[in-house]
Design a protein around this motif. Sequence first.
Motif, short mmCIF file in Angstrom:
data_model
loop_
_atom_site.label_atom_id
_atom_site.label_comp_id
_atom_site.label_asym_id
_atom_site.label_seq_id
_atom_site.Cartn_x
_atom_site.Cartn_y
_atom_site.Cartn_z
N ILE A 290 1.15 12.58 -18.57
CA ILE A 290 0.61 13.80 -17.96
C ILE A 290 0.34 13.59 -16.47
O ILE A 290 0.68 14.42 -15.64
N TYR A 291 -0.28 12.46 -16.13
CA TYR A 291 -0.68 12.22 -14.74
C TYR A 291 0.48 11.74 -13.86
O TYR A 291 0.56 12.11 -12.69
N GLU A 292 1.34 10.89 -14.40
CA GLU A 292 2.37 10.26 -13.57
C GLU A 292 3.73 10.95 -13.69
O GLU A 292 4.60 10.74 -12.86
N GLY A 293 3.92 11.74 -14.76
CA GLY A 293 5.18 12.46 -14.92
C GLY A 293 6.19 11.70 -15.75
O GLY A 293 6.03 10.52 -16.06
N PRO A 294 7.28 12.38 -16.12
CA PRO A 294 8.29 11.77 -17.00
C PRO A 294 9.01 10.58 -16.40
O PRO A 294 9.58 9.76 -17.13
N GLY A 295 8.99 10.45 -15.07
CA GLY A 295 9.64 9.31 -14.44
C GLY A 295 9.01 7.98 -14.80
O GLY A 295 9.61 6.92 -14.61
N LEU A 296 7.79 8.03 -15.37
CA LEU A 296 7.09 6.79 -15.74
C LEU A 296 7.86 5.99 -16.79
O LEU A 296 7.87 4.76 -16.75
N VAL A 297 8.52 6.69 -17.71
CA VAL A 297 9.25 5.99 -18.78
C VAL A 297 10.35 5.12 -18.18
O VAL A 297 10.48 3.94 -18.53
N LYS A 298 11.12 5.69 -17.28
CA LYS A 298 12.21 4.93 -16.64
C LYS A 298 11.66 3.77 -15.83
O LYS A 298 12.22 2.65 -15.85
N LYS A 299 10.58 4.00 -15.11
CA LYS A 299 9.99 2.94 -14.28
C LYS A 299 9.56 1.75 -15.14
O LYS A 299 9.76 0.59 -14.75
N ILE A 300 8.97 2.04 -16.31
CA ILE A 300 8.54 0.96 -17.18
C ILE A 300 9.74 0.19 -17.73
O ILE A 300 9.77 -1.04 -17.71
N ASN A 301 10.73 0.92 -18.22
CA ASN A 301 11.92 0.26 -18.76
C ASN A 301 12.64 -0.57 -17.69
O ASN A 301 13.11 -1.68 -17.96
N GLN A 302 12.68 -0.04 -16.48
CA GLN A 302 13.34 -0.78 -15.40
C GLN A 302 12.56 -2.04 -15.04
O GLN A 302 13.14 -3.10 -14.78
N ALA A 303 11.24 -1.95 -15.09
CA ALA A 303 10.41 -3.12 -14.79
C ALA A 303 10.60 -4.21 -15.85
O ALA A 303 10.62 -5.40 -15.54
N ILE A 304 10.75 -3.79 -17.10
CA ILE A 304 11.00 -4.76 -18.16
C ILE A 304 12.34 -5.47 -17.94
O ILE A 304 12.45 -6.69 -18.08
N LEU A 305 13.35 -4.70 -17.53
CA LEU A 305 14.66 -5.30 -17.24
C LEU A 305 14.60 -6.23 -16.03
O LEU A 305 15.17 -7.33 -16.05
N ASP A 306 13.91 -5.77 -14.99
CA ASP A 306 13.84 -6.56 -13.76
C ASP A 306 13.15 -7.90 -13.99
O ASP A 306 13.50 -8.90 -13.35
N ARG A 307 12.19 -7.91 -14.91
CA ARG A 307 11.48 -9.16 -15.18
C ARG A 307 12.34 -10.10 -16.01
O ARG A 307 12.15 -11.33 -15.96
#
Length: 345
Positions: A327-344
Amino acid sequence: MYKSIIRPIFFLLDPEKVHHISFSLIKMLSKIGVLGLLKPIFVVQDQRLEREVFGIKFKNPVGLAAGFDKNAVLYNELSNFGFGFVEIGTLTPKPQDGNPKKRLFRLKADKAIINRMGFNNEGVANAVARLKKEHKVLIGGNIGKNKVTPNNEAVQDYLICFDALYDYVDYFVVNVSSPNTPGLRELQDKEPLTALLMRLEEENNKLSAEKGEKRKPILLKIAPDLTNDQLLDIIDIVEDTKIDGVIATNTTIERTGLTSDPTLLKEAGGLSGKPLKDRSTEVIKFLAEKSKKAFPIIGVGGIHSPEDALEKIDAGADLIQIWTGFIYEGPGLVKKINQAILDRG
């Protein structure tokens, strides 16, 4: 665009009205084909994100927590935002209106929400009718009891929901931790909780044998307000009942350290969002360490950034869920989290 344009407009309106408006908007965008075109913006597809947890293969570890799509109205449309799974409910046997309005409050200064919805839903039969269409995403079924059902008859309510949903969901969540149904949290006590979960496991084994299928995973959703002794009881209960895992955590009744309008802080209900982050992570870590990672954990509570999500995973979560962060951060949060998992890596 969400945080600079859409959210400021939405936040001018009543939170519950906005929820219904957003559902209508997502439905409309899907119907005219726009949502499908936007899907590449939100979805990360990579085999390295796949997770096999309690016998199910998830495309990615980021799910939508129960409470957003209570009545199984939008689960396919929501898959376009990149979720690896969507949890519907909490569903009860009979439809119920929930608590009187106003019952949903934004604490903008704290990036939090207080809700006392009270399991408002259209009943399990209506959800099942919608779940009969093809699923584009894994579905969890979060089940509870009707408000009018006394605790000594609660098992029957959970069984009704379990039987009705069995063919249409991929896993079950037993919700005994909402603070918004009077007396519900009493079912978290060791004796009634063990009895409830044992009975659901019996039904699970019976149905799976009849259908010649694998049994459906059963998870327990717990409150963040449990003491360490109560959390140790939860570990024992999971071992004794042979359920598949725990969702940590539901909303909290704590109001410590908040900076929003004091009038809002007096509102009854469960608090979700950023202030819940640390306590939720503490519970995940405690369960993982004390059980020696004996069962999977879905981490939820206060995830508003990729860093918050990674913190949950590092604490012992196998999968995570978002709701207030969405609600606060918007739907883009899902992609950001998945990308962070990949980047790590």
